[in-house]
Design a protein around this motif. Structure first.
Motif, PDB file in Angstrom:
ATOM      1  N   ASP A 227      89.006 -80.325 -29.271  1.00  0.00           N
ATOM      2  CA  ASP A 227      90.075 -79.461 -29.335  1.00  0.00           C
ATOM      3  C   ASP A 227      89.769 -78.140 -30.667  1.00  0.00           C
ATOM      4  OD1 ASP A 227      92.959 -78.985 -30.074  1.00  0.00           O
ATOM      5  OD2 ASP A 227      93.097 -80.514 -31.213  1.00  0.00           O
ATOM      6  N   THR A 228      90.908 -77.329 -30.676  1.00  0.00           N
ATOM      7  CA  THR A 228      90.733 -75.684 -30.420  1.00  0.00           C
ATOM      8  C   THR A 228      91.654 -75.416 -30.911  1.00  0.00           C
ATOM      9  OG1 THR A 228      88.936 -74.074 -30.785  1.00  0.00           O
ATOM     10  CG2 THR A 228      90.145 -74.702 -29.091  1.00  0.00           C
ATOM     11  N   SER A 229      91.142 -74.383 -32.284  1.00  0.00           N
ATOM     12  CA  SER A 229      93.355 -73.763 -32.938  1.00  0.00           C
ATOM     13  C   SER A 229      93.213 -72.674 -31.679  1.00  0.00           C
ATOM     14  CB  SER A 229      92.521 -73.490 -33.895  1.00  0.00           C
ATOM     15  OG  SER A 229      91.649 -72.766 -34.362  1.00  0.00           O
ATOM     16  N   MET A 230      92.528 -72.062 -31.233  1.00  0.00           N
ATOM     17  CA  MET A 230      93.188 -70.922 -30.419  1.00  0.00           C
ATOM     18  C   MET A 230      94.033 -71.645 -28.708  1.00  0.00           C
ATOM     19  SD  MET A 230      90.970 -67.315 -31.183  1.00  0.00           S
ATOM     20  CE  MET A 230      90.718 -66.522 -32.522  1.00  0.00           C
ATOM     21  N   GLY A 231      94.605 -71.023 -28.586  1.00  0.00           N
ATOM     22  CA  GLY A 231      95.386 -71.791 -27.409  1.00  0.00           C
ATOM     23  C   GLY A 231      95.772 -71.126 -25.844  1.00  0.00           C
ATOM     24  N   LEU A 232      96.872 -70.352 -25.732  1.00  0.00           N
ATOM     25  CA  LEU A 232      96.470 -69.659 -24.754  1.00  0.00           C
ATOM     26  C   LEU A 232      95.850 -68.331 -24.782  1.00  0.00           C
ATOM     27  CD1 LEU A 232      97.992 -69.420 -21.340  1.00  0.00           C
ATOM     28  CD2 LEU A 232     100.011 -68.079 -22.963  1.00  0.00           C
ATOM     29  N   THR A 233      96.076 -68.377 -25.943  1.00  0.00           N
ATOM     30  CA  THR A 233      95.607 -66.306 -26.139  1.00  0.00           C
ATOM     31  C   THR A 233      94.760 -66.896 -27.511  1.00  0.00           C
ATOM     32  OG1 THR A 233      98.180 -65.523 -27.479  1.00  0.00           O
ATOM     33  CG2 THR A 233      97.952 -65.248 -24.878  1.00  0.00           C
ATOM     34  N   PRO A 234      94.637 -66.024 -27.650  1.00  0.00           N
ATOM     35  CA  PRO A 234      93.992 -66.074 -29.421  1.00  0.00           C
ATOM     36  C   PRO A 234      94.548 -65.650 -30.888  1.00  0.00           C
ATOM     37  CG  PRO A 234      92.495 -64.167 -28.382  1.00  0.00           C
ATOM     38  CD  PRO A 234      93.907 -64.603 -27.540  1.00  0.00           C
ATOM     39  N   LEU A 235      96.575 -65.833 -30.512  1.00  0.00           N
ATOM     40  CA  LEU A 235      96.946 -65.711 -31.764  1.00  0.00           C
ATOM     41  C   LEU A 235      97.046 -66.782 -31.962  1.00  0.00           C
ATOM     42  CD1 LEU A 235      99.139 -63.907 -33.082  1.00  0.00           C
ATOM     43  CD2 LEU A 235     101.005 -64.539 -31.009  1.00  0.00           C
ATOM     44  N   GLU A 236      97.284 -67.950 -31.557  1.00  0.00           N
ATOM     45  CA  GLU A 236      97.639 -69.442 -32.318  1.00  0.00           C
ATOM     46  C   GLU A 236      96.410 -69.677 -33.546  1.00  0.00           C
ATOM     47  OE1 GLU A 236      97.934 -74.308 -30.467  1.00  0.00           O
ATOM     48  OE2 GLU A 236      97.917 -72.421 -29.699  1.00  0.00           O
ATOM     49  N   GLY A 237      96.819 -70.733 -34.510  1.00  0.00           N
ATOM     50  CA  GLY A 237      95.618 -71.068 -34.898  1.00  0.00           C
ATOM     51  C   GLY A 237      95.909 -70.711 -36.576  1.00  0.00           C
ATOM     52  N   LEU A 238      94.744 -70.198 -36.666  1.00  0.00           N
ATOM     53  CA  LEU A 238      94.387 -70.139 -38.300  1.00  0.00           C
ATOM     54  C   LEU A 238      95.013 -68.153 -38.507  1.00  0.00           C
ATOM     55  CD1 LEU A 238      90.788 -71.140 -38.664  1.00  0.00           C
ATOM     56  CD2 LEU A 238      92.989 -72.309 -38.858  1.00  0.00           C
ATOM     57  N   VAL A 239      95.355 -68.112 -39.954  1.00  0.00           N
ATOM     58  CA  VAL A 239      95.179 -67.164 -40.155  1.00  0.00           C
ATOM     59  C   VAL A 239      94.483 -65.884 -40.065  1.00  0.00           C
ATOM     60  CG1 VAL A 239      96.372 -65.481 -42.067  1.00  0.00           C
ATOM     61  CG2 VAL A 239      97.076 -67.630 -41.911  1.00  0.00           C
ATOM     62  N   MET A 240      94.385 -64.519 -39.480  1.00  0.00           N
ATOM     63  CA  MET A 240      93.437 -64.000 -39.382  1.00  0.00           C
ATOM     64  C   MET A 240      93.849 -62.805 -39.681  1.00  0.00           C
ATOM     65  SD  MET A 240      93.227 -65.046 -34.991  1.00  0.00           S
ATOM     66  CE  MET A 240      94.346 -66.495 -34.827  1.00  0.00           C
ATOM     67  N   GLY A 241      92.685 -61.203 -39.623  1.00  0.00           N
ATOM     68  CA  GLY A 241      92.872 -60.508 -39.818  1.00  0.00           C
ATOM     69  C   GLY A 241      94.274 -59.554 -39.588  1.00  0.00           C
ATOM     70  N   THR A 242      94.848 -59.635 -38.790  1.00  0.00           N
ATOM     71  CA  THR A 242      95.611 -59.383 -38.983  1.00  0.00           C
ATOM     72  C   THR A 242      96.925 -59.951 -37.649  1.00  0.00           C
ATOM     73  OG1 THR A 242      94.720 -57.944 -36.432  1.00  0.00           O
ATOM     74  CG2 THR A 242      94.817 -56.691 -38.584  1.00  0.00           C
ATOM     75  N   ARG A 243      96.705 -61.064 -36.962  1.00  0.00           N
ATOM     76  CA  ARG A 243      97.394 -61.814 -35.865  1.00  0.00           C
ATOM     77  C   ARG A 243      97.689 -63.570 -36.788  1.00  0.00           C
ATOM     78  NH1 ARG A 243      92.204 -63.458 -32.418  1.00  0.00           N
ATOM     79  NH2 ARG A 243      91.928 -61.139 -31.471  1.00  0.00           N
ATOM     80  N   ARG A 272      99.501 -57.526 -34.241  1.00  0.00           N
ATOM     81  CA  ARG A 272      98.484 -55.940 -34.973  1.00  0.00           C
ATOM     82  C   ARG A 272      98.815 -56.364 -36.299  1.00  0.00           C
ATOM     83  NH1 ARG A 272      97.736 -51.698 -30.234  1.00  0.00           N
ATOM     84  NH2 ARG A 272      96.767 -53.035 -28.542  1.00  0.00           N
ATOM     85  N   GLU A 273     100.072 -56.477 -36.779  1.00  0.00           N
ATOM     86  CA  GLU A 273     100.693 -56.526 -38.219  1.00  0.00           C
ATOM     87  C   GLU A 273     101.026 -57.609 -38.940  1.00  0.00           C
ATOM     88  OE1 GLU A 273     104.486 -54.072 -37.628  1.00  0.00           O
ATOM     89  OE2 GLU A 273     103.428 -52.518 -35.822  1.00  0.00           O
ATOM     90  N   SER A 274     100.475 -58.257 -38.349  1.00  0.00           N
ATOM     91  CA  SER A 274     100.665 -59.576 -39.697  1.00  0.00           C
ATOM     92  C   SER A 274      99.487 -60.289 -39.516  1.00  0.00           C
ATOM     93  CB  SER A 274     101.068 -61.305 -38.064  1.00  0.00           C
ATOM     94  OG  SER A 274     102.506 -60.475 -37.963  1.00  0.00           O
ATOM     95  N   GLY A 275      99.181 -61.442 -40.190  1.00  0.00           N
ATOM     96  CA  GLY A 275      97.977 -62.047 -40.518  1.00  0.00           C
ATOM     97  C   GLY A 275      97.946 -61.898 -42.447  1.00  0.00           C
ATOM     98  N   LEU A 276      96.220 -61.373 -42.836  1.00  0.00           N
ATOM     99  CA  LEU A 276      96.529 -61.059 -43.806  1.00  0.00           C
ATOM    100  C   LEU A 276      97.289 -59.727 -44.614  1.00  0.00           C
ATOM    101  CD1 LEU A 276      92.650 -61.884 -44.129  1.00  0.00           C
ATOM    102  CD2 LEU A 276      94.580 -63.109 -44.948  1.00  0.00           C
ATOM    103  N   LEU A 277      97.015 -58.622 -43.059  1.00  0.00           N
ATOM    104  CA  LEU A 277      97.248 -57.331 -43.427  1.00  0.00           C
ATOM    105  C   LEU A 277      98.641 -57.679 -43.428  1.00  0.00           C
ATOM    106  CD1 LEU A 277      97.033 -54.359 -42.633  1.00  0.00           C
ATOM    107  CD2 LEU A 277      97.984 -54.787 -39.921  1.00  0.00           C
TER     108      LEU A 277
END
Length: 402
Positions: A227-243, A272-277
Motif C-alpha cells: 500500500d502507498t499514500s499517493m494515488g492516480l497522481t502525486p496529490l493524494e496522501g500526506l500533507v506536502m509543501g504545496t499539495r 501549487r497553492e495548498s499544503g504547508l504553503l
C-alpha cells in the motif's frame, strides 16, 4: 564502466555520473531553462586530486539535444568521461509507467510507445522524460538506455489497495486507479533498512516515510509494497509543501459550483497553492519550525496537521502489516527534522515505537542511523535516500552487468 543517470523534465535535465566499481558519484549537474532565451548550466565533478570542482554559466539551450550535448562535453572536458564507450548504460527516471511496467526495462520502440501511451496520466512529466530518452537513443545508439519508473515498486499492490470505489468502466477504459510514486526512493531505503537491521529484505516489514516537498508513505511486507499514500497522481496522501494531500472529493465540486473556479484553477490551487504553503504561507519546514518557535499560530497549525496526517498513515499501515520491523524516515524533512520524527512517533509506545530523544536530536549524526530506544520492539531508522544511485544500479542490472 560508468553509468549516466538522466532526469529529463520539460525544460531541464538533471544528471549524475557513477563509477560502477565503487558507485562513487564522479560528476553531477543541471541544465535548466531549456528553450528559453537564457539557459543555465551547472556542473560539479571530482577533480584529479579528489577534490570537488564546479562551474556555472548561462547561454541559450534551444533543445534537449543541445542540453545533453553540453553535459557530455563537460564530462569530457573535466576528464569524468574520456569516451562514450566507457558508458555501460544510461539510466532514465520516468515518473509514470502506468500498469505496464513492474521493473526497469531496456528502451526499445515498444517501450517508448508505452511511455507515450500513459502521458494522459502524467502530462507534466512523461513528455519531458521522453524527450531525454529519444535524444539519448539518437546520440548514443550503442549505449543501452534503461528506464526506471517511480511507479514500478508499487505495482505489487493488490486490487483491494489500488482500486477506487468508482464505476468499473472508469478503471477498465480510463485506467483510473492508484499507482503511487516515489517508488525508487522507497525501494532504495527499504534495501538499506534491511541491511541496517541485518535481515534479508524479503523478511522485512517496513513503514517507509519519504518526507520532503513531496511526501508519501509506503507499507512494505516481506520486501514488497502492499500500500502507498499517493494515488492516480502525486496529490493524494500526506500533507506536502504545496499539495493538499487527502481531501474530500466534494471540495472540488464546491470550488467549481460556489467559487466558479475552472479545472485549471482547481488544479493549481490544490497542487501549487495548498499544503504547508496554503496553511501558513511558507513551504520550507525549517522556516515553519522557526516561525512556530516564535509562536506563529498558522505555522504551529501546519506542523500539527502534517503530523496528524502522518500518524494516521503510520497507524493504518501498522494495522495492514500486523507486524512491523522498522519505521523508516527519509527525504529532506525525514532525514533532517528531528522535531517531525519525534512528533510523528509520540504516543506510539504501545505499538512498540519508542523514540530515543537523545539519538534523534543529535546534531552531529548524519547518514544511516537508528533513533529508537533499545526497548522498542519497532526500530525507528533514518536512511538518506539516493534515487540516482538506485537508478544507476538498476540500469546495470537490466543490462546484465550486475
Amino acid at each position: 564502466m560508468k553509468v549516466l543517470v538522466l532526469n529529463s523534465g520539460s525544460s531541464s535535465i538533471k544528471y549524475q555520473l557513477f563509477r560502477s566499481e565503487d558507485w562513487v558519484s564522479i560528476a553531477n549537474g543541471l541544465v535548466a531553462r531549456i528553450g528559453e532565451p537564457e539557459g543555465e548550466l551547472r556542473h560539479a565533478w571530482l577533480a584529479a586530486d579528489g577534490k570537488e570542482a564546479s562551474s556555472r554559466e548561462s547561454c541559450p539551450i534551444p533543445t534537449h539535444a543541445e542540453g545533453i550535448d553540453n553535459i557530455v562535453a563537460c564530462l569530457r572536458d573535466t576528464g569524468s568521461l574520456a569516451d562514450v564507450s566507457e558508458l555501460a548504460a544510461i539510466g532514465h527516471r520516468v515518473v509514470h509507467g502506468g500498469s505496464h511496467f513492474k521493473e526497469p526495462v531496456i528502451v526499445d520502440d515498444a517501450v517508448v510507445e508505452a511511455i507515450r501511451d500513459v502521458i494522459p496520466l502524467a502530462p507534466l512529466h512523461n513528455p519531458g522524460h521522453l524527450s531525454g530518452i529519444e535524444v539519448a537513443r539518437r546520440l548514443f545508439p550503442r549505449v543501452p538506455s534503461v528506464v526506471v519508473f517511480d511507479t514500478a515498486f508499487h505495482q505489487t499492490m493488490a486490487p483491494t489497495a489500488y482500486r477506487y470505489a468508482i464505476p468499473e468502466y472508469l478503471y477498465t477504459e480510463h485506467r483510473i486507479r492508484r499507482y503511487g510514486f516515489h517508488g525508487t526512493s522507497h525501494y532504495y531505503v527499504a534495501k538499506r533498512a534491511a541491511a541496517v537491521l541485518g535481515k534479508p529484505l524479503n523478511t522485512c516489514n517496513l513503514i517507509s516515510l519519504h518526507l520532503g516537498n513531496g511526501a508519501s508513505a509506503t507499507a512494505i511486507r516481506v520486501g514488497k509494497c502492499i500500500d502507498t499514500s499517493m494515488g492516480l497522481t502525486p496529490l493524494e496522501g500526506l500533507v506536502m509543501g504545496t499539495r493538499c494531500g487527502d481531501i474530500d472529493p466534494a471540495v472540488l465540486i464546491y470550488l467549481s459550483k460556489n467559487l466558479g473556479l475552472s479545472t485549471e484553477q482547481i488544479d493549481r490551487l490544490l497542487n501549487r497553492e495548498s499544503g504547508l504553503l496554503g496553511m501558513c504561507g511558507v513551504n520550507d519546514m525549517r522556516e515553519i519550525d522557526r516561525l512556530a518557535a516564535q509562536g506563529h499560530e498558522r505555522a504551529e497549525l501546519a506542523i500539527g496537521v502534517t503530523v496528524h496526517r502522518l500518524k494516521k498513515y503510520i497507524g493504518a499501515y501498522y494495522a495492514e502489516l500486523g507486524k512491523v520491523d522498522a519505521v523508516v524516515f527519509t527525504g529532506g524533512i525525514g532525514e533532517n527534522s528531528a522535531k517531525i520524527r519525534a512528533l510523528a512517533c509520540q504516543g506510539l509506545d504501545r505499538l512498540g515505537i519508542i523514540m530515543d530523544d537523545e539519538a534523534n536530536s543529535a546534531t552531529d549524526s548524519r547518514g544511516e542511523r537508528c533513533v529508537s530506544a533499545p526497548e522498542g520492539a519497532v526500530k525507528v531508522l533514518v536512511i538518506p535516500t539516493n534515487e540516482e544511485l538506485e537508478i544507476a544500479q538498476q540500469a546495470m542490472t537490466a543490462v546484465g552487468l550486475q
